[in-house]
Design an enzyme around this catalytic site. Structure first.
Site, mmCIF file in Angstrom:
data_model
loop_
_atom_site.group_PDB
_atom_site.id
_atom_site.type_symbol
_atom_site.label_atom_id
_atom_site.label_comp_id
_atom_site.label_asym_id
_atom_site.label_seq_id
_atom_site.Cartn_x
_atom_site.Cartn_y
_atom_site.Cartn_z
ATOM 1 N N ASP A 105 5.452 -25.287 -0.277
ATOM 2 C CA ASP A 105 4.750 -24.539 0.765
ATOM 3 C C ASP A 105 3.890 -23.461 0.125
ATOM 4 O OD1 ASP A 105 6.144 -26.078 2.589
ATOM 5 O OD2 ASP A 105 7.722 -24.581 2.887
ATOM 6 N N ASN A 149 11.029 -26.841 -1.352
ATOM 7 C CA ASN A 149 12.188 -27.444 -0.688
ATOM 8 C C ASN A 149 12.539 -28.718 -1.449
ATOM 9 O OD1 ASN A 149 12.613 -26.021 2.157
ATOM 10 N ND2 ASN A 149 10.434 -26.076 1.690
#
Length: 305
Positions: free
Chosen positions: A254, A269
């Site tokens: 991200d 993640n």
């Protein structure tokens, strides 16, 4: 690899983290996809069953669909390595680093990868001084949670104390992070390649838990709006950020693009969501990979150590 070559596969789902409900959804979709492709796949909820059962049932391979603590933080990865069972996603060190947003930043800063400025908050912090140094708005977040759980966007100094208290409910390490005003992007990584970038837009304060999993007004824009050359440059930087933490297999990075087009990396993640709202399946589909093919490819990348 054909379906039979995977042997007996456990899909780890549920678990004990604050992201249990999301993990149950991810795991159910992964399980269904594997079975549709003929894989001998079985659900395994670590909240209800222990590692002794995993050993007793003689699984050949594990698909980790757990999110958050005990599933994405190196804990289960270490156990599976001791058992010699191949598992999906990153290894022990990379999983632990990526789960810890503070230490992710330390590693990225050392490697010269741009990440927003931040400070650690404690009950004794001079909050006014933090605001003076980082500016407003601020993102306040627990260091070791995912799915935006415990996270707040603080627009006024008066809201920082409440935001800290919320985050501290989930973790003893709390970050106040400089807010990057710009375009929010996410990039899936699969087998050493970056998937097409997705631009995220929400009418909410930020891309929070509801925007991720329940809201109908979140916009997922793909192609993301960058020209092909600019997107390739960002994808290369995504892969560098991913590799710097030692991540492998698959995952999601991200980031924010500021007004000048410079990327600022937020987090990685290592076991992203696999629900009907999830981003990696969306990007894979845009690249011509069905959900079933994505799941099989992730399982094919399973490893030990």
């Amino acid at each position: 690899m054909n379906a039979r070559s995977f042997g007996k596969v456990a899909v780890l789902l549920g678990g004990r983290s604050a992201e249990r409900e999301v993990s149950l959804k991810s795991g159910a979709m992964v399980l269904d996809a594997l079975r549709r492709r003929g894989v001998d796949a079985h659900p395994f909820d670590l909240q209800k069953r222990d590692l002794a059962a995993l050993i007793a049932e003689r699984f050949d391979r594990v698909f980790i669909a757990l999110h958050g603590r005990y599933g994405e933080d190196g804990t289960i990865q270490g156990a599976l390595e001791l058992l010699g069972i191949p598992y999906t996603g990153s290894g022990v060190l990379a999983s632990a680093l990526a789960m810890d947003k503070w230490r992710t930043k330390l590693v990225w800063q050392a490697a010269g990868i741009p990440t927003p400025r931040y400070e650690l908050l404690t009950a004794a912090s001079d909050l006014a001084a933090v605001v003076a140094r980082l500016g407003l708005p601020l993102m306040v977040k627990p260091a070791n949670e995912g799915s935006s759980i415990g996270m707040s966007k603080v627009r006024a100094a008066s809201g920082l104390e409440e935001a800290y208290a919320l985050a501290a409910n989930y973790d003893r390490v709390v970050l106040a992070e400089q807010f990057i005003d710009g375009v929010e992007l996410t990039a899936g990584v699969l087998g050493g390649a970056a998937l097409p970038l997705i631009k995220l837009e929400t009418p909410r304060e930020f891309y929070d838990y509801e925007a991720k999993y329940t809201a109908s007004d979140t916009r997922y824009i793909i192609p993301c709006g960058l020209d092909a050359g600019a997107e390739r440059v960002v994808q290369e930087q995504v892969l560098a950020a991913f590799a710097t933490l030692g991540c492998s297999g698959w995952g999601r990075v991200d980031l924010m693009l500021d007004a000048s087009g410079r990327p600022w990396f937020i987090e990685v993640n290592t076991s992203p969501g696999m629900t009907d709202h999830s981003l990696v399946p969306m990007a894979a589909r845009h690249a011509g990979l069905s959900f079933e093919d994505l799941v099989l490819r992730i399982l094919e990348l399973a490893h030990v150590g």
